[in-house]
Structures are given as C-alpha cells and as structure tokens.
Design an enzyme around this catalytic site. Structure first.
Site, mmCIF file in Angstrom:
data_model
loop_
_atom_site.group_PDB
_atom_site.id
_atom_site.type_symbol
_atom_site.label_atom_id
_atom_site.label_comp_id
_atom_site.label_asym_id
_atom_site.label_seq_id
_atom_site.Cartn_x
_atom_site.Cartn_y
_atom_site.Cartn_z
ATOM 1 C CG ASN A 25 -1.848 1.080 1.364
ATOM 2 O OD1 ASN A 25 -1.759 2.053 0.606
ATOM 3 N ND2 ASN A 25 -2.771 0.987 2.297
ATOM 4 N NE ARG A 251 -6.033 13.825 1.741
ATOM 5 C CZ ARG A 251 -6.357 12.541 1.584
ATOM 6 N NH1 ARG A 251 -7.310 12.203 0.733
ATOM 7 N NH2 ARG A 251 -5.752 11.599 2.254
#
Ligand code: ADP
Length: 401
Positions: A25, A251
């Site tokens: 990942n 974010r």
C-alpha cells in the site's frame, strides 16, 4: 514465483505453506506492507511500514505482534523504500513470493475490478496518472521496481475506485459538459477497498443491516463516506479526487471552486502552491492551526480546535443525511478507520446529531467500540467495524492467481 533467502534452489520442493502473498500500500510518504500465506482469512504473517519517506525514513516490521526490525533507512522515494525492504535478508520479501498485490488509488473509468498486471494493463494504469498525480505514480514506481527485482512474480492491481464504478449517472457526474465527462472528469469515489471489506464483514458483524441501506463512514486521516445498498456502492462523498467531501486531517474536503480561483487571481498563488495547500495545509490542521490529529484537538480548549472538531462532526452527520437521500432511506451506519474505530467522543457526537432520524446511542457499547453501539430499541442501528484493506488486496490477489 520467486524464491529468495536460501530457498528455491534447484531440486528443492516448495510446499503450498511456503508461498507468500505480499501486499503493498504505497503512499507518497509511506509504504505499508503485509505478508500473507495462501489463506487470505488467516492473520498476516508479517506487516509493517516505511514512513517518513523523503525525510528521515524509518522501517518497521512486525510479526506475531513482535517488532522484528526497527531501523532508520535512506528512502528518498517509495521506490527507495521498497529497495530498503528488499534488502533485508530475513525480512518480508524473503521466502517464496507467489504474487504481489498493490493498492492503486485510481483505476479511472475502465477498471471496475482488480487485474493481473501485464504490459497492456500497466500502460493503461500509467495513462491514468494525470487523474491521481500524487497517488498512482509512487505505487507504479514500486510495482515496476519489484518486477525488476523479482522477475516472473505476478502483480495484481487493486483499485480504490473500482468498488464505486456501478454508481448511477446522477452520482457519477458533475454538472459540466459531456465532453469533459468523456475525458474522465467524473465522480469516481475512493476508499473502495475499505468499503468492499466492510460490505463483506457486515454479513457476520452486522447481519441485521447487511442487506439494507447503510452509510459507511471511513474516518481516518483521509475520510470519506459511502452509501451501500445490499452491499453495493451507489454514492460516495468523494468525487474526482481524494480532496472532495469531508474535511480531513490536512485536506480541505469540498470547497467552492471559486475559492481556488480567488487564491489564484487575488493572491497570485501558482497551481503547485494551491495543490500543496489543499492537500497539506487545510482540513483539521488548517482550521485549528494546531494539529491534523483529532485527538490533539479534542484535548485542546483552543476555540479554533473546538470549532474544527465541530465542523468535522457536522459534516459527517450532514453527509450521512445526504447519502440517506441517495439511498431513499437508511437502516444503519458503520464507523471505520482510525477515527471511526477509536474515537468514542466523535462517534457519540455524530450520532447525537443524527438522533432525530432514529439513532439512539448506547454509551456503554460506544465506549467499548466494537459491534453495535446503538441501544436494542434504537430504530436505526450503528456499528463499529474495523476495516482491513490489506486483506481485501490479499483476497483479490489470491483469487486472480
Ligand atoms: P490513514 O489510513 O488514512 O492514514 P487511519 O485510518 O490509520 O488513516 O487513521 C489515522 C487517524 O486516526 C489519525 O490521524 C488519528 O487522527 C486517528 N486516530 C487514531 N487513533 C485514534 C483515537 N484513539 N482517537 C481519535 N482518533 C484516532
């Protein structure tokens, strides 16, 4: 198949028990991995992470709950991190590697399932990099590096967008001309590997809602929510990129596109500066000015820290309402990922805002944070189910071998 670490010499016979699936990942500044045998439901044999890539990187490997390696490494990029991993003679990349499984964030409009990577699919995935410039390239670097280092071992690409490809057109589009939609400007949705895991896990861990209308809240440092009807995704809070929807650690979440124009026109910010700002300096960190970790904000009495927490809770609850409308009703809610699995106060506050729809929190069950956390008489049921994206990748990889 590729054998290293003293095995696999000519004449050796490998048993099925020696074969390994290595799941990777890859993020821009971290590389997580897990090693499985050929039974993807058995616990991972080893797992770990290289973090701090680009700065002072650190490699940690764990097996059976014990740390086997904990070293500083020189890792300028994810590819260098993978090389550091491959250099450990007794590390995760030893034994007989049957296949590598990769998390690829963006699969574009075409990939609605995992694929064994060959030259043609690799070219197609590479062509998608402009859609996910921060996410796909590092994962592809690692994939190509491993292909060179372990020739002949198959690679399987598992996409975060694939689970959402069946969305109806109203959830798949923006109100922009069709030409741009055809060029790939769509609402893809992300965290699909996590939602796929939850859809499967609900059958045993939340059977009373598994076939119903369920909102899943994947609340980690990246956060999104998904509407599942009978285990299939019909809408998501994330759209074209992983910037959309909920506010996250760093974010922004959904933002009026006019804000971006204003930053460029009035403040003269470059495209690169705006990108860096939206990905790294907004969300909980930007709003609070204190931290991207909600634990720090919950512990703080600074007004902006408290506002950032309330903003997060408000948007999780508001999005649950919106996704209930997408589904034409709601039977349950599942919390997962770092915050969803571990934060008792955030779950309590989200459910408090949703009490009027029919979620009655059981405070003791919420404190335990495992399984059902609403009362027996609650009209709607909420659950905590830990996610496991690596296991989904292992399953997909084994099934495609
Ligand atoms: P990702 O995979 O997106 O990096 P995770 O799902 O691992 O993220 O979640 C990481 C986040 O989970 C951390 O940023 C932290 O804010 C949050 N987290 C972890 N443990 C707790 C906890 N006990 N209480 C609140 N938040 C937590």
């Amino acid at each position: 198949m590729y054998a290293v670490g003293g095995k696999g010499q000519e004449g050796d016979t490998m048993s099925e028990a020696d074969r390994r699936i290595v799941v990777l990942n890859t993020g821009s500044s971290s590389l997580k991995f897990a090693v499985y045998g050929l039974d993807p439901e058995a616990p991972a044999l080893q797992s770990g992470e290289v973090d701090g890539i680009g700065g002072s990187a650190h490699l940690k490997v764990t097996a059976s709950g014990k740390t086997t390696h904990d070293v500083k490494v020189s890792a300028a990029d994810p590819h260098a991190a993978m090389q550091a991993l491959a250099a450990l003679s007794d590390g995760p990349l030893t034994g007989e590697i049957a296949a590598f499984g990769h998390r690829i964030v963006h699969g574009g409009p075409e990939f609605d399932h995992s694929v064994v990577v060959d030259a043609a699919t690799l070219a197609k995935i590479e062509a998608l990099s402009p859609l996910a410039p921060l996410h796909n390239p590092p994962a592809l670097d690692v994939l190509k590096g491993l292909s060179k280092r372990f020739p002949g071992v198959p690679h399987v690409a598992c996409f975060d967008t694939a689970f959402h490809r069946g969305h109806p057109a109203v959830a798949d589009r923006f109100a922009i001309p069709d030409e741009l939609y055809q060029q790939g400007v769509r609402r893809y949705g992300f965290h699909g590997l996590s939602y796929s895991y939850i859809a499967g896990a609900m059958k045993t861990q939340a059977p009373e809602i598994a076939a119903g209308k369920v909102v899943v809240a994947h609340l980690g440092s990246g956060a999104s929510m998904c509407a599942l009807v009978n285990g299939r995704s019909i809408d998501s809070s994330m759209g074209f990129t992983a910037l959309d929807g909920l506010p996250m650690g760093t974010r922004s979440g959904s933002l009026d596109a006019g804000v971006i124009l204003w930053l460029q026109q009035q403040k003269g910010w470059s495209v690169d500066r705006v990108e860096d700002f939206l990905y790294h300096d907004c969300g909980l960190k930007g709003m609070s000015g204190i931290s991207n970790d909600i634990r720090d904000l919950l512990a703080s009495d600074a007004p902006l820290a408290q506002l950032a927490v309330e903003y997060f809770v408000y948007h999780v609850a508001r999005t649950a309402g919106a996704l209930a409308v997408s589904m034409g009703g709601i039977d349950g809610l599942v919390f997962t990922a770092g915050i969803g699995e571990h934060s008792v106060p955030i779950r309590a506050r989200v459910l408090q805002r949703l009490q009027w729809i029919g979620f009655d929190t059981d405070p003791i069950a919420n404190e335990k944070g495992n399984g059902r956390i609403t009362t027996a008489n609650s009209p709607l049921a909420a659950f905590v189910i830990p996610t496991d994206e690596e296991r989904v990748i292992a399953r997909e990889t084994i099934s495609l071998l």
